[in-house]
Design an enzyme around this catalytic site. Structure first.
Site, PDB file in Angstrom:
ATOM      1  N   CYS A 240       0.971  -1.260   0.717  1.00  0.00           N
ATOM      2  CA  CYS A 240       0.096   0.169  -0.356  1.00  0.00           C
ATOM      3  C   CYS A 240       0.483   0.785   0.194  1.00  0.00           C
ATOM      4  O   CYS A 240       1.571   1.308  -1.084  1.00  0.00           O
ATOM      5  CB  CYS A 240      -0.696  -0.034   1.260  1.00  0.00           C
ATOM      6  SG  CYS A 240       0.135  -0.013   2.673  1.00  0.00           S
ATOM      7  N   GLY A 241       0.413   2.227   0.688  1.00  0.00           N
ATOM      8  CA  GLY A 241       1.215   3.503   0.832  1.00  0.00           C
ATOM      9  C   GLY A 241       2.530   3.321   1.455  1.00  0.00           C
ATOM     10  O   GLY A 241       3.665   3.606   1.760  1.00  0.00           O
TER      11      GLY A 241
END
Length: 285
Positions: A240-241
């Site tokens: 993800c981030g």
């Protein structure tokens, strides 16, 4: 998979209350946070009785580094010291909740499993679901008896950048960020470049939950991830981030019997090296 699989990682408020009423050895952890986008605190003064207060962005990560990304995994010795303060014991069922769709609770779940705790679950729907069920709350702060637990790292599958790229080609690599970040486009000042790892598939973590904040039903999750190739036949990785939403997706996959590795550094670590390839647009490559 039956709901028996789901219950190994997710508990409804009714199931948690029944376990506590039966005298089962259960430790409840409340994960509090301040929303990084709005600045609003998730904790409003009430908690499940006996819940141990923890902080999402302090207790389950280390300070940001270039190579490790925005939310590296915690130092195991530091985490062990906190776990002892929290009174965690290996024989307990540890149930974690938050107030925001289990996003931070999932990260805590992954970290504690990674640290070797064998039975860690997330309260499905979190504190809002507990309140909706009409179950008791308190403003009293819990003061657990410290433990002498020993933690060791590496008990959950991890991948780094090279493995992530290889998995995207040879298996299934899921990008758990919201779709605009996957597609790319202009970045805000001071924010990392947007886009995605080549051949990664967009699978936003918010899709794991319903409008009410609980995880969607098993059949729907299975179909959602089957369509992305995560059907148990090929290895699966998630990023993800910075390792928060990815943990949420690893949890959702675990609830349907799919094992997935997480790239803890995720996108924030990937783009720290300008030689790594970045794909813009809605197509995987």
């Amino acid at each position: 998979m039956t709901d028996a699989q789901r219950q190994t990682v997710l508990l409804t408020p009714a199931q948690l209350q029944a376990m506590r009423a039966s005298g089962a050895d259960v430790t409840v952890i409340a994960v509090h946070s301040i929303n990084p986008y709005t600045g609003q605190a998730s904790f409003k003064g009430q908690r499940i009785e006996g819940a141990i207060d923890t902080q999402a962005y302090e207790d389950f990560q280390s300070p940001a580094t270039v190579e490790g990304g925005q939310r590296p995994l915690p130092d195991i010795a530091v985490l062990q010291a906190k776990a002892r303060t929290w009174g965690l014991r290996r024989e307990s069922t540890i149930v974690i909740y938050d107030a925001d769709r289990s996003m931070t609770a999932a990260r805590a779940w992954w970290v504690l499993r990674w640290a070797g705790l064998p039975d860690v679950r997330v309260l499905d729907g979190g504190f809002p679901a507990w309140l909706t069920a009409g179950l008791p709350v308190t403003e009293a702060v819990s003061h657990p008896t410290p433990s002498d637990i020993t933690l060791t790292s590496g008990h959950m599958a991890e991948i780094g950048p090279d493995e992530a790229l290889r998995l995207a080609v040879e298996g299934v690599l899921l990008d758990a960020r919201i779709r605009p970040n996957y597609i790319g486009g202009a970045s805000l000042p001071g924010q990392p470049l947007r886009g995605h790892i080549p051949y990664a598939l967009s699978a936003p973590a918010p899709d794991n939950v319903t409008d009410y904040g609980n995880f969607t039903d098993t059949a729907t999750l299975k179909e959602m991830y089957r369509a992305l190739g995560a059907d148990g036949l090929k290895p699966v990785g998630v990023y993800c981030g910075a390792g928060m939403s990815a943990a949420h997706t690893v949890l959702a996959l675990a609830s349907i019997g799919i094992d997935a590795a997480m790239y803890p550094g995720s996108w924030s670590a990937w783009v720290s090296d300008p030689t790594r390839p970045v794909v813009w647009g809605a197509d995987p490559a």
